[in-house]
Design a protein around this motif. Sequence first.
Motif, PDB file in Angstrom:
ATOM      1  N   ARG A  37      -6.740   3.826  19.325  1.00 45.49           N
ATOM      2  CA  ARG A  37      -6.283   2.791  18.402  1.00 45.49           C
ATOM      3  C   ARG A  37      -5.521   1.734  19.189  1.00 45.49           C
ATOM      4  O   ARG A  37      -4.934   2.024  20.234  1.00 45.49           O
ATOM      5  N   MET A  38      -5.532   0.503  18.655  1.00 43.83           N
ATOM      6  CA  MET A  38      -4.858  -0.591  19.337  1.00 43.83           C
ATOM      7  C   MET A  38      -4.544  -1.706  18.356  1.00 43.83           C
ATOM      8  O   MET A  38      -5.409  -2.124  17.581  1.00 43.83           O
ATOM      9  N   GLN A  39      -3.317  -2.166  18.367  1.00 46.85           N
ATOM     10  CA  GLN A  39      -2.889  -3.324  17.600  1.00 46.85           C
ATOM     11  C   GLN A  39      -2.324  -4.349  18.574  1.00 46.85           C
ATOM     12  O   GLN A  39      -1.372  -4.068  19.298  1.00 46.85           O
ATOM     13  N   ALA A  40      -2.953  -5.527  18.636  1.00 47.98           N
ATOM     14  CA  ALA A  40      -2.496  -6.582  19.539  1.00 47.98           C
ATOM     15  C   ALA A  40      -2.122  -7.811  18.729  1.00 47.98           C
ATOM     16  O   ALA A  40      -2.847  -8.196  17.801  1.00 47.98           O
TER      17      ALA A  40
ATOM     18  N   ASN B 146      -6.617  -5.465  15.244  1.00 47.76           N
ATOM     19  CA  ASN B 146      -6.200  -4.116  14.865  1.00 47.76           C
ATOM     20  C   ASN B 146      -7.449  -3.242  14.876  1.00 47.76           C
ATOM     21  O   ASN B 146      -8.268  -3.313  13.966  1.00 47.76           O
ATOM     22  N   ALA B 147      -7.610  -2.454  15.950  1.00 45.86           N
ATOM     23  CA  ALA B 147      -8.854  -1.716  16.171  1.00 45.86           C
ATOM     24  C   ALA B 147      -8.617  -0.217  16.181  1.00 45.86           C
ATOM     25  O   ALA B 147      -7.579   0.268  16.631  1.00 45.86           O
ATOM     26  N   ARG B 148      -9.613   0.507  15.672  1.00 47.60           N
ATOM     27  CA  ARG B 148      -9.635   1.974  15.734  1.00 47.60           C
ATOM     28  C   ARG B 148     -11.010   2.414  16.208  1.00 47.60           C
ATOM     29  O   ARG B 148     -12.030   1.888  15.764  1.00 47.60           O
ATOM     30  N   PHE B 149     -11.012   3.397  17.113  1.00 41.69           N
ATOM     31  CA  PHE B 149     -12.252   3.909  17.694  1.00 41.69           C
ATOM     32  C   PHE B 149     -12.381   5.381  17.315  1.00 41.69           C
ATOM     33  O   PHE B 149     -11.513   6.194  17.638  1.00 41.69           O
ATOM     34  N   SER B 150     -13.465   5.720  16.639  1.00 45.41           N
ATOM     35  CA  SER B 150     -13.653   7.089  16.160  1.00 45.41           C
ATOM     36  C   SER B 150     -14.795   7.816  16.853  1.00 45.41           C
ATOM     37  O   SER B 150     -15.046   8.986  16.564  1.00 45.41           O
ATOM     38  N   GLY B 151     -15.492   7.138  17.747  1.00 47.98           N
ATOM     39  CA  GLY B 151     -16.599   7.795  18.449  1.00 47.98           C
ATOM     40  C   GLY B 151     -17.017   6.997  19.669  1.00 47.98           C
ATOM     41  O   GLY B 151     -16.659   5.829  19.827  1.00 47.98           O
TER      42      GLY B 151
END
Length: 321
Positions: free
Chosen positions: A99-102, A264-269
């Motif tokens: 996850r990342m929030q910039a 605001n990114a989320r990586f699930s795979g």
Amino acid sequence: MTTLSTPERRAGLSFEQTVPCSQAHRRCLGEVFVADTAALGGTEFLAAIQIPRAHSLWSDRVAPYHDPLAVIEAIRQAMTVIGHRYLQVPSGSPLSLQRMQADVEDLSALYEQPGTPLEGIVRIHTDRQSGGSGYFTDSSFTATLTVGAATALSVRGGGVAFPPEAYREFRTHQQQGRPPEGEPAAPVEPAPPGRVGRRDPRNVVIGDLPVDPGDSATMPLIVDQLHPSFFDHPYDHVPGPLMLEGFRQAALAIAGPQAVVALNARFSGFAELHGRLDYLARYDGDAEVDIALSQFGTTIAECLVELSPHPIDAQPRGALR
């Protein structure tokens, strides 16, 4: 010359040379953006970063503002270097961002100064403790870039470090559950460079879409394994910086060329190198674009991109088409 505040001056950070490539998980010298690091004690660290003025990817832009994603890449490298230097992360350990929030705190701090590279000091806090393997432990971090006296950009996020052998076993098991690689997909017509904030067609990473896509659109991710920056070294999956660039370009393609002021990114795979990858972008007509990335019928990453017009006194470099 960069003017440093008291803690940074005491740390003795230098911009004279880059750190070793292996510590930044890069192969080429020109792809390393971390110049120096220092430990402040406990879980606080500093890193000196510099973005090259003539980088084939990060200097390719139509507005005179440095790309926030270039800074995010430099911070990603700084986190990797600090992990190896101070937190006993073994060399060669795969790292997975979850996850990342910039947030761009001051867009004017990213304004391109003629004849001067973008350089600054990143202050990093992590909850990962030194000592022990720390494998499979979700570690969080916050990072803030200061350019001169201005706070330019902040990043918050977290991820996991894998033991190399465990990572290989995990990826082998994961790939066994995916469709086998078939015939090469039909070539994708890339979007016009100006539409996604680029001038060089090689740096376009999404397929073209209708002139007036409305409030939603689907566009494929172009995975060019010969790209010198995104594929600086071989990967067994689509690298995160390429996926983030695809999010950025998808947002600009549907909303128009603007400044990215938050991600605001989320990586699930993991994204496999074979198999079509599609972005589905939904635009609220104002400032935000909500985007999902899918492969094999499953969403593997999501990102909310916030945009803002560049200041009116900033004249684009090169015509949009």
